[in-house]
Design a protein around this motif. Sequence first.
Motif, PDB file in Angstrom:
ATOM      1  N   VAL A  85       0.835  -1.205   0.000  1.00  0.00           N
ATOM      2  CA  VAL A  85       0.000   0.000   0.000  1.00  0.00           C
ATOM      3  C   VAL A  85       0.870   1.256   0.000  1.00  0.00           C
ATOM      4  N   ALA A  86       1.903   1.267   0.841  1.00  0.00           N
ATOM      5  CA  ALA A  86       2.769   2.447   0.963  1.00  0.00           C
ATOM      6  C   ALA A  86       3.494   2.744  -0.349  1.00  0.00           C
ATOM      7  N   VAL A  87       4.054   1.714  -0.982  1.00  0.00           N
ATOM      8  CA  VAL A  87       4.796   1.910  -2.228  1.00  0.00           C
ATOM      9  C   VAL A  87       3.858   2.363  -3.352  1.00  0.00           C
ATOM     10  N   LEU A  88       2.639   1.833  -3.365  1.00  0.00           N
ATOM     11  CA  LEU A  88       1.661   2.267  -4.368  1.00  0.00           C
ATOM     12  C   LEU A  88       1.279   3.729  -4.161  1.00  0.00           C
ATOM     13  N   VAL A  89       1.230   4.166  -2.911  1.00  0.00           N
ATOM     14  CA  VAL A  89       0.998   5.586  -2.623  1.00  0.00           C
ATOM     15  C   VAL A  89       2.133   6.412  -3.223  1.00  0.00           C
ATOM     16  N   GLY A  90       3.352   5.907  -3.117  1.00  0.00           N
ATOM     17  CA  GLY A  90       4.496   6.572  -3.736  1.00  0.00           C
ATOM     18  C   GLY A  90       4.330   6.674  -5.242  1.00  0.00           C
ATOM     19  N   GLY A  91       3.773   5.628  -5.860  1.00  0.00           N
ATOM     20  CA  GLY A  91       3.505   5.647  -7.291  1.00  0.00           C
ATOM     21  C   GLY A  91       2.471   6.692  -7.666  1.00  0.00           C
ATOM     22  N   LEU A  92       1.455   6.839  -6.834  1.00  0.00           N
ATOM     23  CA  LEU A  92       0.424   7.857  -7.071  1.00  0.00           C
ATOM     24  C   LEU A  92       1.014   9.265  -6.932  1.00  0.00           C
ATOM     25  N   MET A  93       1.885   9.450  -5.953  1.00  0.00           N
ATOM     26  CA  MET A  93       2.551  10.740  -5.769  1.00  0.00           C
ATOM     27  C   MET A  93       3.408  11.074  -6.984  1.00  0.00           C
ATOM     28  N   PHE A  94       4.065  10.056  -7.538  1.00  0.00           N
ATOM     29  CA  PHE A  94       4.878  10.244  -8.742  1.00  0.00           C
ATOM     30  C   PHE A  94       3.999  10.722  -9.903  1.00  0.00           C
ATOM     31  N   ALA A  95       2.829  10.107 -10.045  1.00  0.00           N
ATOM     32  CA  ALA A  95       1.893  10.489 -11.114  1.00  0.00           C
ATOM     33  C   ALA A  95       1.396  11.919 -10.932  1.00  0.00           C
ATOM     34  N   MET A  96       1.226  12.348  -9.684  1.00  0.00           N
ATOM     35  CA  MET A  96       0.754  13.705  -9.411  1.00  0.00           C
ATOM     36  C   MET A  96       1.796  14.761  -9.778  1.00  0.00           C
ATOM     37  N   LEU A  97       3.084  14.373  -9.756  1.00  0.00           N
ATOM     38  CA  LEU A  97       4.162  15.331 -10.021  1.00  0.00           C
ATOM     39  C   LEU A  97       4.425  15.543 -11.507  1.00  0.00           C
ATOM     40  N   PHE A  98       4.000  14.570 -12.334  1.00  0.00           N
ATOM     41  CA  PHE A  98       4.273  14.660 -13.771  1.00  0.00           C
ATOM     42  C   PHE A  98       2.969  14.555 -14.553  1.00  0.00           C
ATOM     43  N   THR A  99       2.683  15.561 -15.346  1.00  0.00           N
ATOM     44  CA  THR A  99       1.412  15.616 -16.077  1.00  0.00           C
ATOM     45  C   THR A  99       1.293  14.537 -17.144  1.00  0.00           C
ATOM     46  N   ASN A 100       2.427  14.024 -17.645  1.00  0.00           N
ATOM     47  CA  ASN A 100       2.394  12.994 -18.680  1.00  0.00           C
ATOM     48  C   ASN A 100       2.351  11.575 -18.113  1.00  0.00           C
ATOM     49  N   VAL A 101       2.175  11.474 -16.793  1.00  0.00           N
ATOM     50  CA  VAL A 101       2.091  10.162 -16.135  1.00  0.00           C
ATOM     51  C   VAL A 101       0.699  10.003 -15.532  1.00  0.00           C
ATOM     52  N   SER A 102      -0.057   9.039 -16.051  1.00  0.00           N
ATOM     53  CA  SER A 102      -1.396   8.773 -15.510  1.00  0.00           C
ATOM     54  C   SER A 102      -1.271   8.057 -14.182  1.00  0.00           C
ATOM     55  N   TRP A 103      -2.352   8.035 -13.426  1.00  0.00           N
ATOM     56  CA  TRP A 103      -2.302   7.365 -12.120  1.00  0.00           C
ATOM     57  C   TRP A 103      -2.077   5.865 -12.293  1.00  0.00           C
ATOM     58  N   THR A 104      -2.595   5.289 -13.365  1.00  0.00           N
ATOM     59  CA  THR A 104      -2.386   3.857 -13.596  1.00  0.00           C
ATOM     60  C   THR A 104      -0.933   3.567 -13.946  1.00  0.00           C
ATOM     61  N   LYS A 105      -0.296   4.470 -14.724  1.00  0.00           N
ATOM     62  CA  LYS A 105       1.116   4.284 -15.056  1.00  0.00           C
ATOM     63  C   LYS A 105       1.981   4.431 -13.806  1.00  0.00           C
ATOM     64  N   GLY A 106       1.644   5.400 -12.955  1.00  0.00           N
ATOM     65  CA  GLY A 106       2.382   5.579 -11.704  1.00  0.00           C
ATOM     66  C   GLY A 106       2.300   4.337 -10.824  1.00  0.00           C
ATOM     67  N   LEU A 107       1.112   3.753 -10.729  1.00  0.00           N
ATOM     68  CA  LEU A 107       0.930   2.540  -9.934  1.00  0.00           C
ATOM     69  C   LEU A 107       1.671   1.361 -10.551  1.00  0.00           C
ATOM     70  N   ALA A 108       1.633   1.258 -11.882  1.00  0.00           N
ATOM     71  CA  ALA A 108       2.311   0.162 -12.570  1.00  0.00           C
ATOM     72  C   ALA A 108       3.822   0.238 -12.366  1.00  0.00           C
ATOM     73  N   LEU A 109       4.385   1.440 -12.499  1.00  0.00           N
ATOM     74  CA  LEU A 109       5.827   1.624 -12.317  1.00  0.00           C
ATOM     75  C   LEU A 109       6.257   1.310 -10.891  1.00  0.00           C
ATOM     76  N   ALA A 110       5.402   1.637  -9.928  1.00  0.00           N
ATOM     77  CA  ALA A 110       5.725   1.392  -8.514  1.00  0.00           C
ATOM     78  C   ALA A 110       5.617  -0.075  -8.148  1.00  0.00           C
ATOM     79  N   SER A 111       4.865  -0.849  -8.940  1.00  0.00           N
ATOM     80  CA  SER A 111       4.559  -2.237  -8.581  1.00  0.00           C
ATOM     81  C   SER A 111       5.685  -3.228  -8.848  1.00  0.00           C
ATOM     82  N   GLY A 112       6.825  -2.739  -9.360  1.00  0.00           N
ATOM     83  CA  GLY A 112       7.957  -3.635  -9.570  1.00  0.00           C
ATOM     84  C   GLY A 112       8.511  -4.157  -8.260  1.00  0.00           C
ATOM     85  N   PHE A 113       8.451  -3.341  -7.215  1.00  0.00           N
ATOM     86  CA  PHE A 113       8.888  -3.731  -5.861  1.00  0.00           C
ATOM     87  C   PHE A 113      10.308  -4.310  -5.839  1.00  0.00           C
TER      88      PHE A 113
END
Length: 303
Positions: free
Chosen positions: A177-205
């Motif tokens: 949950v915490a790392v996925l929150v980090g992915g969402l924060m990443f998506a919020m910082l970059f306009t060309n990154v959707s929330w789904t892409k942010g979550l996908a990138l964070a899910s590598g763990f």
Amino acid sequence: MQNLVTLVLVLMPLFIGFVIPSHPYLSKVADKGLTYLVFVILTLIGIELSQVQGLGSQLGEIILYVAVLSVLTIGTGLLALMLFDRLRPWHAKKTAVKGQHHPVSIRGSLIQLSCVIVGFIIGHFLPTAYLPHDSTMTVMLMLLILLVGIGLKGSGITLKEVMLNKRGVEMSVVFTVAVLVGGLMFAMLFTNVSWTKGLALASGFGWYSLSAIVMTDAYGAIWGSVALFNDLIREFFALIFIPLVMRQYPTSAVGLGGATSLDFTLPVIQQSGGLIVVPLAISFGFIINIVSPVLMVVFSALG
């Protein structure tokens, strides 16, 4: 329909690997094969990266993406587990697990990075006719997951044992949950990154070979390289900081490696925390290795 097919392509080899009868020789072959397969995959990723037009002009953006994503995903996971350690101190029971002493170094990580560089150089001189087929990465992905399934089955770990380790299950949930929150924060910082892409990138763990393939297939070589280097940085970070964190925050130290807590960073976890932390690392790492590919495929399929 394509999203469902992709999910099946990931989960089917894992299931097959689990149902294949366990045999010491097969497990040994799978483990050895997995090592070499990772080198091949990283080289192929380097080749694909070399084919990206205008890569030099995008290098600054890639470095920025990797730096921000690494800080957010590693930071949120670590902070959440440290808070978990504070609120729910861990009093581990003694274990009968026999220890094996393994050398711990960053040599493996450097070799993996070298494979990407070698692939990149090869890609520059390789004639177009000899470039890997578009389906090569999908085949490599299925083979990778199959070997992981065989390895997990051959390790002698059962799902029952994993799920009975309450601490391992709890920290897996907190970490995920915490790392996925980090992915969402990443998506919020970059306009060309959707929330789904942010979550996908964070899910590598931390599972760099898998995340690089899935992200390359979903978003292209640029984002595949971002996922790769993000997860490699987690590996470097874990090797350096696990011994420093272990004394006060044992759960956090185990969680630093993410998916690699089951294999690559397990030796340093054992050496810095003793045999008592091994069952926790195995339970946590096992769960993350199952959850990671599912989340990556689901989120990348959503857009």
